[in-house]
Design a protein around this motif. Structure first.
Motif, mmCIF file in Angstrom:
data_model
loop_
_atom_site.group_PDB
_atom_site.id
_atom_site.type_symbol
_atom_site.label_atom_id
_atom_site.label_comp_id
_atom_site.label_asym_id
_atom_site.label_seq_id
_atom_site.Cartn_x
_atom_site.Cartn_y
_atom_site.Cartn_z
ATOM 1 N N ARG A 38 0.822 -1.210 0.000
ATOM 2 C CA ARG A 38 0.000 0.000 0.000
ATOM 3 C C ARG A 38 0.855 1.259 0.000
ATOM 4 O O ARG A 38 0.416 2.303 -0.414
ATOM 5 N N SER B 238 1.996 9.287 0.917
ATOM 6 C CA SER B 238 2.398 9.771 -0.395
ATOM 7 C C SER B 238 3.516 10.809 -0.290
ATOM 8 O O SER B 238 4.480 10.772 -1.057
ATOM 9 N N ARG C 92 6.686 8.993 0.707
ATOM 10 C CA ARG C 92 7.125 8.147 -0.398
ATOM 11 C C ARG C 92 7.802 8.991 -1.473
ATOM 12 O O ARG C 92 8.862 8.653 -1.987
ATOM 13 N N HIS C 93 7.200 10.126 -1.816
ATOM 14 C CA HIS C 93 7.792 11.003 -2.835
ATOM 15 C C HIS C 93 9.137 11.561 -2.378
ATOM 16 O O HIS C 93 10.063 11.684 -3.187
ATOM 17 N N GLY D 82 3.293 1.859 -1.852
ATOM 18 C CA GLY D 82 3.627 2.214 -3.219
ATOM 19 C C GLY D 82 5.083 2.546 -3.421
ATOM 20 O O GLY D 82 5.433 3.287 -4.325
ATOM 21 N N TYR D 83 5.941 2.031 -2.597
ATOM 22 C CA TYR D 83 7.361 2.348 -2.695
ATOM 23 C C TYR D 83 8.153 1.064 -2.642
ATOM 24 O O TYR D 83 7.944 0.230 -1.776
ATOM 25 N N ALA E 240 -3.407 8.224 3.514
ATOM 26 C CA ALA E 240 -2.746 8.048 2.222
ATOM 27 C C ALA E 240 -1.922 9.279 1.842
ATOM 28 O O ALA E 240 -0.853 9.151 1.260
ATOM 29 N N ASP E 241 -2.399 10.482 2.172
ATOM 30 C CA ASP E 241 -1.658 11.699 1.843
ATOM 31 C C ASP E 241 -0.319 11.746 2.576
ATOM 32 O O ASP E 241 0.692 12.140 2.003
#
Length: 98
Positions: free
Chosen positions: A4, A69, A72-73, A6-7, A65-66
């Protein structure tokens, strides 16, 4: 780590860090500029590791999620930067070997 997030950690980066670890363990005679560059890179790697651990804790705590994110970025940006810097640094360190 959960998908979840995403990384995925870059295997290329892992390989470069292993090469760096091997070189740092050797008897290097570094010029001040190269020693400073090495120190800056090592500091970046420590910060990256801290961010990665923070991301793992956030995933485990099922954070928003924010939040995930954003972190992750930041990791992805740091990885891109390190993937650009490390090969050049490795070449310079190899050239400094006695």
């Amino acid at each position: 780590m959960s998908r979840r997030a995403g990384y995925e950690e870059s295997w290329d980066l892992t390989y470069l860090v292993e090469q760096l670890r091997e070189l740092v363990g050797r008897d290097l005679r570094l010029q001040p500029e190269l020693a400073s560059e090495l120190e800056d890179t090592l500091d970046s790697l420590v910060l990256r590791n801290q961010r990665l651990r923070g991301l793992q804790r956030m995933v485990q705590a099922e954070r928003e999620a924010d939040d995930l994110s954003i972190l992750r970025h930041a990791l992805e940006d740091m990885d891109r930067e390190l993937l650009e810097r490390l090969p050049v640094l490795l070449d310079r360190l190899r050239a400094a070997l006695p």
